[in-house]
Structures are given as C-alpha cells and as structure tokens.
Scaffold this motif. Sequence first.
Motif, mmCIF file in Angstrom:
data_model
loop_
_atom_site.group_PDB
_atom_site.id
_atom_site.type_symbol
_atom_site.label_atom_id
_atom_site.label_comp_id
_atom_site.label_asym_id
_atom_site.label_seq_id
_atom_site.Cartn_x
_atom_site.Cartn_y
_atom_site.Cartn_z
ATOM 1 N N LEU A 27 -4.142 -13.361 2.754
ATOM 2 C CA LEU A 27 -3.604 -14.176 2.420
ATOM 3 C C LEU A 27 -3.661 -15.388 2.149
ATOM 4 C CD1 LEU A 27 -0.871 -15.113 0.327
ATOM 5 C CD2 LEU A 27 0.303 -15.584 2.026
ATOM 6 N N MET A 28 -4.169 -16.310 3.465
ATOM 7 C CA MET A 28 -4.927 -17.340 3.612
ATOM 8 C C MET A 28 -5.802 -17.321 3.522
ATOM 9 S SD MET A 28 -3.896 -19.167 7.658
ATOM 10 C CE MET A 28 -3.359 -17.546 8.642
ATOM 11 N N GLU A 29 -7.082 -16.317 3.355
ATOM 12 C CA GLU A 29 -8.149 -16.051 3.173
ATOM 13 C C GLU A 29 -8.290 -16.603 1.460
ATOM 14 O OE1 GLU A 29 -11.275 -16.850 4.975
ATOM 15 O OE2 GLU A 29 -12.252 -16.235 3.034
ATOM 16 N N GLU A 30 -7.880 -15.298 0.747
ATOM 17 C CA GLU A 30 -7.543 -16.028 -0.689
ATOM 18 C C GLU A 30 -7.210 -17.169 -1.032
ATOM 19 O OE1 GLU A 30 -4.205 -13.552 -3.366
ATOM 20 O OE2 GLU A 30 -4.440 -12.554 -1.462
ATOM 21 N N MET A 31 -6.279 -17.919 -0.009
ATOM 22 C CA MET A 31 -5.787 -19.221 -0.883
ATOM 23 C C MET A 31 -7.114 -20.322 -0.374
ATOM 24 S SD MET A 31 -2.417 -19.164 -1.335
ATOM 25 C CE MET A 31 -1.669 -20.231 -1.439
ATOM 26 N N PHE A 32 -7.418 -20.131 0.447
ATOM 27 C CA PHE A 32 -9.080 -20.837 0.893
ATOM 28 C C PHE A 32 -9.628 -20.427 -0.265
ATOM 29 C CE2 PHE A 32 -13.296 -21.032 2.145
ATOM 30 C CZ PHE A 32 -13.260 -21.852 3.002
ATOM 31 N N CYS A 33 -10.005 -19.285 -1.550
ATOM 32 C CA CYS A 33 -10.968 -19.537 -1.927
ATOM 33 C C CYS A 33 -10.631 -19.392 -3.476
ATOM 34 C CB CYS A 33 -11.443 -16.969 -2.328
ATOM 35 S SG CYS A 33 -11.798 -16.265 -0.353
ATOM 36 N N THR A 34 -9.242 -19.451 -3.404
ATOM 37 C CA THR A 34 -8.564 -20.485 -4.551
ATOM 38 C C THR A 34 -8.467 -21.746 -4.783
ATOM 39 O OG1 THR A 34 -7.150 -18.504 -5.178
ATOM 40 C CG2 THR A 34 -7.144 -20.047 -6.281
ATOM 41 N N ALA A 35 -8.450 -22.203 -3.820
ATOM 42 C CA ALA A 35 -8.468 -23.583 -3.471
ATOM 43 C C ALA A 35 -10.624 -23.910 -3.622
ATOM 44 C CB ALA A 35 -9.205 -23.788 -2.028
ATOM 45 N N GLU A 70 -12.517 -22.182 -5.515
ATOM 46 C CA GLU A 70 -12.660 -21.822 -7.224
ATOM 47 C C GLU A 70 -12.300 -23.348 -7.906
ATOM 48 O OE1 GLU A 70 -11.207 -18.515 -9.891
ATOM 49 O OE2 GLU A 70 -11.739 -17.701 -7.890
ATOM 50 N N MET A 71 -11.019 -23.916 -7.547
ATOM 51 C CA MET A 71 -10.586 -24.776 -7.960
ATOM 52 C C MET A 71 -11.192 -26.173 -8.311
ATOM 53 S SD MET A 71 -7.472 -23.613 -9.743
ATOM 54 C CE MET A 71 -6.575 -25.445 -10.122
ATOM 55 N N THR A 72 -11.327 -26.505 -7.177
ATOM 56 C CA THR A 72 -12.456 -27.282 -6.619
ATOM 57 C C THR A 72 -13.544 -27.272 -7.203
ATOM 58 O OG1 THR A 72 -10.975 -27.195 -4.609
ATOM 59 C CG2 THR A 72 -12.579 -28.557 -5.180
ATOM 60 N N ARG A 73 -14.126 -26.699 -6.811
ATOM 61 C CA ARG A 73 -15.738 -26.482 -7.966
ATOM 62 C C ARG A 73 -15.389 -26.294 -9.223
ATOM 63 N NH1 ARG A 73 -19.308 -26.060 -4.022
ATOM 64 N NH2 ARG A 73 -18.800 -24.418 -1.788
ATOM 65 N N GLU A 74 -14.698 -25.684 -9.866
ATOM 66 C CA GLU A 74 -14.309 -26.091 -10.386
ATOM 67 C C GLU A 74 -14.057 -27.053 -11.575
ATOM 68 O OE1 GLU A 74 -10.918 -23.859 -14.038
ATOM 69 O OE2 GLU A 74 -12.397 -22.321 -12.540
ATOM 70 N N SER A 117 2.375 -17.905 -6.842
ATOM 71 C CA SER A 117 2.411 -18.604 -6.146
ATOM 72 C C SER A 117 1.084 -19.863 -5.692
ATOM 73 C CB SER A 117 3.026 -18.176 -4.870
ATOM 74 O OG SER A 117 4.284 -17.204 -5.187
ATOM 75 N N ILE A 118 -0.428 -18.568 -5.988
ATOM 76 C CA ILE A 118 -1.279 -20.044 -5.627
ATOM 77 C C ILE A 118 -1.965 -20.856 -7.320
ATOM 78 C CG2 ILE A 118 -3.989 -19.947 -5.728
ATOM 79 C CD1 ILE A 118 -3.043 -16.612 -4.675
ATOM 80 N N ASP A 119 -0.885 -22.073 -6.769
ATOM 81 C CA ASP A 119 -0.604 -23.097 -7.660
ATOM 82 C C ASP A 119 -0.316 -23.946 -7.470
ATOM 83 O OD1 ASP A 119 -0.269 -24.096 -10.070
ATOM 84 O OD2 ASP A 119 1.618 -23.294 -10.484
ATOM 85 N N PHE A 120 -1.567 -24.995 -8.095
ATOM 86 C CA PHE A 120 -2.059 -26.243 -7.141
ATOM 87 C C PHE A 120 -1.682 -28.015 -7.992
ATOM 88 C CE2 PHE A 120 -4.889 -25.025 -4.091
ATOM 89 C CZ PHE A 120 -5.194 -23.791 -4.580
ATOM 90 N N ASN A 121 -0.539 -27.669 -9.719
ATOM 91 C CA ASN A 121 0.070 -28.078 -10.303
ATOM 92 C C ASN A 121 1.249 -28.136 -10.087
ATOM 93 O OD1 ASN A 121 -2.891 -28.483 -10.985
ATOM 94 N ND2 ASN A 121 -2.538 -26.992 -12.113
ATOM 95 N N GLY A 122 1.594 -29.672 -10.202
ATOM 96 C CA GLY A 122 3.091 -29.752 -9.998
ATOM 97 C C GLY A 122 3.749 -29.631 -9.013
ATOM 98 N N ASN A 123 5.026 -29.370 -8.831
ATOM 99 C CA ASN A 123 5.571 -29.507 -7.486
ATOM 100 C C ASN A 123 4.663 -28.317 -6.002
ATOM 101 O OD1 ASN A 123 7.142 -29.557 -4.950
ATOM 102 N ND2 ASN A 123 8.726 -28.992 -6.751
#
Length: 595
Positions: free
Chosen positions: A407-415, A417-421, A465-471
């Motif tokens: 799960l932590m790894e997945e969060m890392f990867c999503t972060a 991806e989003m950041t690079r985007e 749950s892997i969301d970076f916007n809003g609350n």
Amino acid sequence: MIETTILEKTCEALQQLYNQIISPASIGLEKTKKEITGDFTIVVFPLLKISRKSPEVTATEIGGLLQQNMPEIETFNVIKGFLNLVLTDQFWMKFLLESASAPDFGFTKNLHERPVILEYSSPNTNKPLHLGHIRNNLLGFSLAEILKANGHQVVKVNLINDRGIHICKSMLAYMKWGNNETPESTGLKGDHLIGKYYVLFNEKYKVEIEQLVQAGLSPEEGERKAPLILEAQEILRKWEAKDPETISLWKRMNGWAYQGFNLTYQRLGVDFDHLYYESETYQLGKDLVMEGLANGALVQKEDASIWADLREEGLDEKLLLRADGTSVYMTQDLGTAQLRYDEYQPSTMIYVVGNEQNYHFDVLKRVLSRLGKEYSKHINHLSYGMVELPQGKMKSREGTVVDADDLMEEMFCTAEEMTRELGKADELSATEADKLFNTIGLGALKYFILKVDPKKNMLFDPKESIDFNGNTGPFIQYTYARIQSLLSRAGAAGYTWEATLRNDIPLLPLERETIRRLYQFRETVAQAGQELSPAIVANYVFDLAKGFNQFYQELPVLKEEERQKALLRVCISKITGTTIRKSMQLLGMDVPERM
RNA sequence: GGUUCCGUAGCUCAGUUGGAUAGAGCAACAGCCUUCUAAGCUGUGGGUCGCGCGUUCGAAUCGCGCCGGGAUCACCA
C-alpha cells in the motif's frame, strides 16, 4: 483565555442586572457561526428564568454591560436569543503577535510527573503488517505526539506476539516445504517470507480437512485431527520444552519477521520506547492469579483450573489458569499490566487495540480491580474501529488483505505519477524527488486514515482513497508549501514583520477569520488529548488550510501596497504555516518545503 | 439469544457538555491562471439526520421502543 473572562464578566453582569448568582460553567458560550457577525456567542435562553425578560431584552442588557466592562469587546448584536460579541481588532492583533507567534503556542510542557504508557502496534510474527495494523500504528504514534503536546511524558510500548500455535504453523510449513529459503536467497522481505509459509500452511491444512470430511468426519473433527495441526501442536510442545532445534528455528524466523517489521515501521515513521515479547511475558500473571485465589477474589474448579466469576457484574466466568497450570492470553495481560505498572508508575495505561477486543479489556479491568489493583481504573482501551474494504472485511485466509508495504509503495507511485504530471519534480534531484513522493504518498494515506474518528469503522476503497485533491493530506501539504514559497519571497524582499508590525491596524474579515482559526489551535490540541482523537487535529488542520487558501486567493500579500497590511499578511501566513506544520507533526505527517 | 457499537447528501466523512437556516470533500455542472505555486479558488444542484414516540422554550445530539448493520460472548491471541 478570553473565554474565561467573558464568562466571569457575564456572571458579574447577571448579578448586577438581576441580582442572581450563577456559576460560569452554567453559561453556554460558543463560537459564533460563520454567517453571523461576531466572535463568541452567549445563548441567553437558559438565562431567561433569571432575567424574567424577553430574550432580546436580556441579551441586549447583558451585552451592554459586557461591552462596558470589557475593553476587548468592540460591539455586540442580538439575534433571537443569541448574544453575539464582537472582539476588537486590537485583541486579535495582540493575540497574533504575542501568543500565536510563540514557537510552542498550543503545546504544554511537562505538566505531569507520571508517564503515560501507550501500547500500540502489537503484531504477530507469523505474517506481515496489513491495513488494519496501519490504522493502529498511525493512531498510536499520533496519540503519543498529541499527549506529549499536552504535557505528558509518553512511553510507547509494543507487545510483540512472537509465540503460540499460529507461529508454529508457519514454522512447520517452512520445515516441510521451505527448502532453506531465506530473505536473502528469495529477495523477499523477511516478514513476507514468513507470511508465505503461514498461507501455505493454511492451504495444505484446508486440503487435509476436506479429505477427512470426505472420509466421514465432521468439519470440527477434521480441524482437530488433521495431521498438520497435530504436528504444529507438537512443535508448540517442543518450543515450550525449550527443544534446541525448535528454538533455533523460531529465533531465526522471528529474526526475519523483525527485520521486515522494522522496515515497515521505519517507512511508516513510527517507533517505540520499549518492546515487550510475549515469549517473555506469557508466564507472567500466575502469581497475581494465585494471590487472588488465596484471598478469595478468584475461584478454583474441580479440575484445578482457576476462574474469575464475573456473573454478578453481568459478565461471564473467565478462565485465568488452565487445569495444567498454564496461562491464557488474559493471564499474560494481567501480568504485563502489573509489570508495566511496577516499572513506570504510570498515571494511565492506554492500549490501542481494535474494538473486537472490547470484551477482553472489560474483563481485564474488572479482574484487576477484583485483585485490588487501584490502577485498573487508569487502564484505557482506545478501541478503534475496523477498516473495511468495499467487498467487506479483510480476511487473510481469503487473500483480501491489503498489505502495508504494498500500500505504501502504491501511494508512493501514485504520488510520483501525479507530481511528474504536474511538472513539479522537474527541478528536483532524484533524491529530493523520492523524498517528496514519499512525503506526499504517505501524507495521503495517513491523513485518509487519521481524519476518521478512531472509534468508528471506516471504509477503505483502494481506488478512491488515493486522492490528492480536496480534503486530503496533499491538499494540506500543498498549502504549507505555498506558504513557504511566499515566505521565502517575502524574506528576499525584506518583509520582516517581527519588529515593525503595529498592533492597531484594522482587520478585514478574511484576515480576522484566519487569525481566529489560529486561535483555535490551542483548544484543538487540548481536546484531541482529552478525547484521544487525532481526527480532531486532522479536521482542524484541513479547516485551517482551506481557510488560508481562500485568504491567499482573495488578498494580495506581497503585492499589497500598504506596507503594514503586507506585513500583517506575511505574519498571518507565517503563523498559519507553523501551525499547519505543528498540526501535521501531531499526526505524524511531514510537510514539504515545496511541491 | 445476551452484551455492545454504529445508522447524517449518490459515495467518504464532520457536526453530540441539547441551540440559530445540518456542514466539508469526492462525483456532476458552470466560472477563475499576462498578477505571490490552479495539488488552488468561486458558484449551482443534491437531506423524512434509519423509523416512531417521549423529555424540552429548543433534539442529528438526551430517554424508550422498533428496523437495519458490525463486533463480541474460546481452556485463540
């Protein structure tokens, strides 16, 4: 605090106006609602029987007198039975410059002599940590920070469940099918390697049970008589007899588990002051039980087993020592509680344990109390709710567990991806970028879990749950990073408010609101400590960040032409930044300087 | 069945020492980047606070009953 003064002065006013004495505690004082002008509101309905006048008249009379007697009150208004008090800008400026700007604002230092013992995590060494453990660990760590902020010394303890039949199951599977694999030879994390054998045991065990059922046994008999379970029980016997080979394998495999756990703990950012191992504590408690038997608090049955009879208290009988004199979980917990009490003389012992064990802790407290242990009153089970998945409860045997490391790894990867985007990693070195992805990914995960009231069950949908916007955590982190960027520009442009900001400048509503939010930090910390709820801090810091973003959007800071106004806004921004950072620290979350 | 916790917008959650018109986020729709980081801001729609009765000047909040869901009631931990 100003609230105290308002209450006192209100009592004085009541006495002066209506010749009645009432205690400050019986007056309803609250924060004024957002849409209404005012800072604090007194609800006058309960006071009508004293004034014997209409709500409006009563409120107006009290308000008038308060305004007269309190220089901090600028004006007031009355709506229905609500007396809304407006404090002066100067009061808020004074608060901002004198209180809020102090580095330790909101935190209390060393109020209490005796420490608080906080148990959390408490893993089994037969499988890796999963999502449920994550909630436990995040709650435990955050609570420790919150309690420290409230002036407690905290001893974080972890009781590791390193023995028992379940451990023997993975040992047996490894003996049979392990081929001497090691974490090194397989590249698997130690705890995952062990988990693999625990799962394997259960698969093979299930097959054996089915075969026995086919042969005509009942499922229960099958479970009892399957060769694998009998072998596992034999290993447990050998372990208890300290058979060297068994002990050696046990140590080896537990070592792998600890290596794995430590990596997970480290990445999650949690730690402990004292580790207890059940292999060392499981015999404890027998003395307490014997003592209890001797003084009549406990009873012995014909087969020599010893019980606590709690039927008069509405519970059942509870076994404490088996007929053969061996301990059960409860015996161990009784002994461990006593051990900790003797070691630390704590004021409170908090156990962060899931609500499935409510009954256990109820019994634990009652038995300790029956044994005459005064400290049983100070045992506090922080009973947190289950984490459920969209398809229902997590079941390790059905492979629906969400693994902590994955799960932590997945969060890392999503972060990442989003950041690079968003092109925000472009100017960072690889190390800096990784650190940022970790901060954001973990921030999202931690905030998602901690924002929910610990007592409540919560739903975790891996997709949503892997969301970076809003609350979310990243939203708050972003607000912080923005403030830091603003402050570095301010510094470069020579905006130093510390010496030059006057306290008599008039405030705009948005400035005022932001300062009022800062004011709430202190009571937020106190309330979170009282209720043992990181969620209170999480909701606060979101509100603070949300409010700041509005402030930031609507008002120019560095571009403001009037120097004092610009300084004021820099000041508000800076203190908002530190308050966000301190709040996040209470949650065990990092904030990035830029993102 | 006993004990216990929970039920608030389509979804995830706030709000309970009883107080004003029940709030956020997500999702949907409509706006805002030549201006301090748009991971942002603004607006619109969306509610029998599970149901009923009661206490109260006033109930999402307190009491009782029902309905629905979870946990637990091991010589497991």
